[in-house]
Design a protein around this motif. Sequence first.
Motif, mmCIF file in Angstrom:
data_model
loop_
_atom_site.group_PDB
_atom_site.id
_atom_site.type_symbol
_atom_site.label_atom_id
_atom_site.label_comp_id
_atom_site.label_asym_id
_atom_site.label_seq_id
_atom_site.Cartn_x
_atom_site.Cartn_y
_atom_site.Cartn_z
ATOM 1 N N ILE A 39 0.838 -1.205 0.000
ATOM 2 C CA ILE A 39 0.000 0.000 0.000
ATOM 3 C C ILE A 39 0.871 1.253 0.000
ATOM 4 O O ILE A 39 0.604 2.201 -0.747
ATOM 5 N N ALA A 40 1.919 1.266 0.824
ATOM 6 C CA ALA A 40 2.814 2.429 0.884
ATOM 7 C C ALA A 40 3.462 2.695 -0.472
ATOM 8 O O ALA A 40 3.555 3.844 -0.913
ATOM 9 N N LEU A 41 3.889 1.654 -1.155
ATOM 10 C CA LEU A 41 4.536 1.828 -2.456
ATOM 11 C C LEU A 41 3.544 2.263 -3.533
ATOM 12 O O LEU A 41 3.877 3.085 -4.397
ATOM 13 N N ILE A 42 2.335 1.740 -3.470
ATOM 14 C CA ILE A 42 1.308 2.155 -4.437
ATOM 15 C C ILE A 42 0.961 3.627 -4.240
ATOM 16 O O ILE A 42 0.889 4.395 -5.210
ATOM 17 N N VAL A 43 0.773 4.028 -2.998
ATOM 18 C CA VAL A 43 0.453 5.435 -2.715
ATOM 19 C C VAL A 43 1.622 6.326 -3.113
ATOM 20 O O VAL A 43 1.427 7.421 -3.662
ATOM 21 N N PHE A 44 2.841 5.860 -2.879
ATOM 22 C CA PHE A 44 4.035 6.619 -3.281
ATOM 23 C C PHE A 44 4.049 6.835 -4.790
ATOM 24 O O PHE A 44 4.309 7.933 -5.271
ATOM 25 N N ALA A 45 3.743 5.801 -5.540
ATOM 26 C CA ALA A 45 3.707 5.918 -7.006
ATOM 27 C C ALA A 45 2.549 6.816 -7.449
ATOM 28 O O ALA A 45 2.710 7.647 -8.360
ATOM 29 N N LEU A 46 1.394 6.658 -6.817
ATOM 30 C CA LEU A 46 0.233 7.480 -7.180
ATOM 31 C C LEU A 46 0.478 8.961 -6.930
ATOM 32 O O LEU A 46 -0.097 9.811 -7.617
ATOM 33 N N ASP A 47 1.333 9.263 -5.966
ATOM 34 C CA ASP A 47 1.629 10.659 -5.666
ATOM 35 C C ASP A 47 2.272 11.368 -6.863
ATOM 36 O O ASP A 47 2.154 12.585 -6.997
ATOM 37 N N TYR A 48 2.935 10.631 -7.705
ATOM 38 C CA TYR A 48 3.522 11.223 -8.909
ATOM 39 C C TYR A 48 2.551 11.191 -10.087
ATOM 40 O O TYR A 48 2.647 11.999 -10.996
ATOM 41 N N ILE A 49 1.634 10.262 -10.061
ATOM 42 C CA ILE A 49 0.710 10.085 -11.180
ATOM 43 C C ILE A 49 -0.502 11.007 -11.063
ATOM 44 O O ILE A 49 -0.924 11.612 -12.055
ATOM 45 N N ILE A 50 -1.066 11.148 -9.865
ATOM 46 C CA ILE A 50 -2.311 11.900 -9.686
ATOM 47 C C ILE A 50 -2.197 13.364 -10.110
ATOM 48 O O ILE A 50 -3.061 13.847 -10.846
ATOM 49 N N PRO A 51 -1.162 14.115 -9.690
ATOM 50 C CA PRO A 51 -1.085 15.508 -10.149
ATOM 51 C C PRO A 51 -0.962 15.627 -11.674
ATOM 52 O O PRO A 51 -1.550 16.524 -12.288
ATOM 53 N N ALA A 52 -0.229 14.707 -12.260
ATOM 54 C CA ALA A 52 -0.092 14.730 -13.718
ATOM 55 C C ALA A 52 -1.435 14.459 -14.386
ATOM 56 O O ALA A 52 -1.794 15.111 -15.377
ATOM 57 N N LEU A 53 -2.190 13.506 -13.849
ATOM 58 C CA LEU A 53 -3.514 13.209 -14.407
ATOM 59 C C LEU A 53 -4.455 14.402 -14.249
ATOM 60 O O LEU A 53 -5.214 14.729 -15.167
ATOM 61 N N GLY A 54 -4.400 15.046 -13.078
ATOM 62 C CA GLY A 54 -5.237 16.228 -12.864
ATOM 63 C C GLY A 54 -4.888 17.341 -13.818
ATOM 64 O O GLY A 54 -5.769 18.000 -14.390
ATOM 65 N N THR A 55 -3.615 17.546 -14.037
ATOM 66 C CA THR A 55 -3.178 18.601 -14.951
ATOM 67 C C THR A 55 -3.597 18.274 -16.376
ATOM 68 O O THR A 55 -4.134 19.129 -17.085
#
Length: 169
Positions: A57-73
């Motif tokens: 879970i920690a690693l998935i959330v860590f990866a999502l932290d880089y993906i989510i802002p890019a997706l929002g943008t």
Amino acid sequence: MDIFLTLLGLLFMILGVLGSFLPILPGPPLSWVGLLLLYLTNAIPNNWLFLGITLAIALIVFALDYIIPALGTKKFGGSKYGVIGTTLGLIVAIIFPILGVFGIIVWPFVGAFIGEILNKSDSKTAAKAAFGSFLGFLTGTFIKFIVAVIYFGFFIKKFWEYKSDIFSF
């Protein structure tokens, strides 16, 4: 040694919660290290399944932290300049806390807007993309914070359950 590992684990837990907001620190992975240190004490029985699931879970959330802002943008028509601007805005908010707590909200938006303007977007497009980048940043931060707080809760619960064994002299 158990006391040292517990205190070091507590330090990692605190850093994990702070890392939810600070882009320099990887929040959930640091919180997970705190859990690991607690489980490495002699007082607490190892639960490798629990540690494995929480690590995933920690690693998935860590990866999502880089993906989510890019997706929002991208969803709101922005570019990588908006994402970079959001990150720089957060760093400005941390180094120069001019607006206090509100700076963590205002400066990433301002940074994304400036990043989009530098990318030669018109102000309407830049504002829309900045909002998307900002929304992605807030979503990622919220998810990291929730995971770090839950891990801190696990830490406190397990520590409280075995406190007499940890502090047995």
